[in-house]
Design an enzyme around this catalytic site. Structure first.
Site, short mmCIF file in Angstrom:
data_model
loop_
_atom_site.label_atom_id
_atom_site.label_comp_id
_atom_site.label_asym_id
_atom_site.label_seq_id
_atom_site.Cartn_x
_atom_site.Cartn_y
_atom_site.Cartn_z
N GLY A 129 0.80 -1.23 0.00
CA GLY A 129 0.00 0.00 0.00
C GLY A 129 0.83 1.27 0.00
CG ASP A 241 18.98 11.78 -3.84
OD1 ASP A 241 17.87 11.79 -4.41
OD2 ASP A 241 19.29 12.59 -2.95
NE ARG A 269 13.93 -7.48 -43.85
CZ ARG A 269 13.26 -8.56 -44.16
NH1 ARG A 269 13.89 -9.73 -44.26
NH2 ARG A 269 11.97 -8.51 -44.36
CG LEU A 339 15.47 -5.98 -35.75
CD1 LEU A 339 16.17 -4.72 -35.26
CD2 LEU A 339 15.81 -7.15 -34.83
CD GLU A 364 16.82 1.99 -7.57
OE1 GLU A 364 17.49 3.01 -7.38
OE2 GLU A 364 17.30 0.85 -7.61
#
Ligand code: CAA
Length: 382
Positions: A129, A241, A269, A339, A364
């Site tokens: 929570g 930090d 390609r 791709l 983070e």
């Protein structure tokens, strides 16, 4: 302004690059597929000294600074982003002990981390929570004689169930303002009353294990409290930090791998009788990704250099995190686009890079929290 790396920074980068190319990259797809915790990688990296990059030599660290740390994480993330986050969080815990710990704690725990004696160390702030609103955490630590008794459930613990040491934030004073009533504790793996849940089933970073940690009457010696009572939130914010520099570097590493794969593919390609890299549509994508990556990395280095110069870097770390992680997501999306259908399959690595990049905008501190931090820092400086 000097953009050159010093000898130590180059040496750390090269060690991490070699490990990344010769070890991490080889197993990254299989570890991802099987959600296999990368023990073998971590053992090797711990022995190379990459668990204490910014820790004094006195405590077994490399004493190489925050720029070296960013260089190492970027290299590792290009090979295996799941291994990189495990190493990054371990370094974050090591730095918290170095900054806030006493001599006994450093001798007992920091030296173990830097020696690679633990597979990893974990940071445990969030709860089911309490995510962005970290100060609202509810786990408690009640003093009883020479011990604290911990109760509650922590969430999103990187390396839960594998780490040798957990840095756990819990409330010691329920009557204090939320951010003032929290303390930090070093809890050894195997301490009775602490259990890790089953690993979360995640979109990306599947080889990095993420669990809940449940505390039920878990007794921790009072000498394992990190810093005085009531500064646990400050310890967590200070650690984050630095951690945000690590996530920035990780995002740059993932983006580098995706960008290089896409650029290579564009030369190989052929469509309409020419390599697709001949077409301006593809060239613009390559140019945008290269430019974003360069800008992202400079912001990351800027935050790391301020940290090395011992200048407050909260704002720059948040700027770096929001920019690097959002850029990395865009770069990975572009790589998949270059791709085409192949980019959407597991035959090519860009599909994994895209999945791995996604969480860097969340953990983070989300991109939204970084913007809150940046704006607050600007407004309070007026
Ligand atoms: N350094 C040191 N102290 C700090 C600080 C910092 N960067 N930021 C805040 N503090 C201090 C403040 O100075 C303040 O103390 P004073 O009143 O004495 O000045 C106290 O902490 C409270 O600060 P705020 O009022 O700013 O706190 P807040 O409740 O408004 O929260 C927040 C601010 C930025 C939103 C913060 O809660 C936050 O960063 N949230 C995100 C949490 C987060 O990043 N969680 C990630 C968990 S780790 C993870 O992801 C898993 C993993 O293992 C990878």
């Amino acid at each position: 302004m000097d953009f050159a790396l010093n000898d130590i920074q180059e040496a750390i980068r090269d060690v991490a690059r070699r490990a990344s190319q010769k070890l991490l990259a080889l197993n990254a797809a299989a570890y991802d597929e099987g959600a296999i915790f990368p023990e073998e990688n971590l053992k090797a990296l711990g022995e190379m000294g990459l668990f204490g990059v910014n820790i004094p030599e006195r405590w077994g660290g490399a004493e190489a600074g925050a720029v070296s740390y960013a260089l190492a994480i970027r290299e590792l993330a290009a090979g295996c982003a799941a291994t990189a986050v495990t190493v990054a969080v371990t370094n974050m815990v090591a730095e918290a002990i170095n900054t806030f710990g006493d001599e006994v704690q450093k001798a007992r725990y920091l030296t173990q981390i830097t020696a690679g004696a633990y597979p990893a160390a974990s940071f445990s702030l969030s709860e089911p929570g309490s995510g962005s609103d970290a100060a609202s955490l509810r786990a408690t630590a009640v003093r009883e004689g020479d011990e604290y008794v911990l109760n509650g459930t922590k969430a999103w613990v990187t390396s839960g169930g594998h780490a040798g040491l957990y840095l756990v934030m819990a409330r010691t004073d329920p009557d204090a303002p939320p951010a003032k009533g929290i303390s930090a504790f070093l809890v050894e793996a195997g301490t009775p009353g602490m259990t890790a849940s089953k690993p979360e089933k995640k979109l990306g970073l599947r080889a990095s294990t993420t669990t809940e940690l449940v505390f039920e009457g878990c007794r921790v010696p009072a000498e394992n409290r990190l810093g005085p009572e009531g500064i646990g939130f400050q310890i967590a914010m200070t650690a984050l930090d630095g951690g945000r520099i690590g996530v920035s570097a990780q995002a740059c590493g993932i983006a580098t791998a995706a960008h290089e794969a896409a650029t290579r593919y564009a030369t190989e390609r052929a469509q309409f009788g020419r390599p697709i890299g001949d077409f301006q549509a593809i060239q613009w994508m390559i140019a945008d990704s290269a430019t974003q990556l360069e800008a992202a990395w400079l912001l990351c280095l800027r935050a790391a250099s301020l940290k090395d110069a011992k200048v407050r870097f909260t704002r720059e770390a948040a700027m770096s995190k929001v920019f690097c992680t959002e850029a990395a997501n865009e770069i990975c999306h572009r790589a998949v686009q270059i791709l085409g259908g192949y980019g959407y399959t597991r035959e090519y690595p860009v599909e994994r890079h895209l999945r791995d990049a996604r969480v860097t905008r969340i953990y983070e501190g989300t991109s939204e929290v970084q913007r809150v931090v940046i704006a607050r820092e600007i407004l309070k400086s007026l």
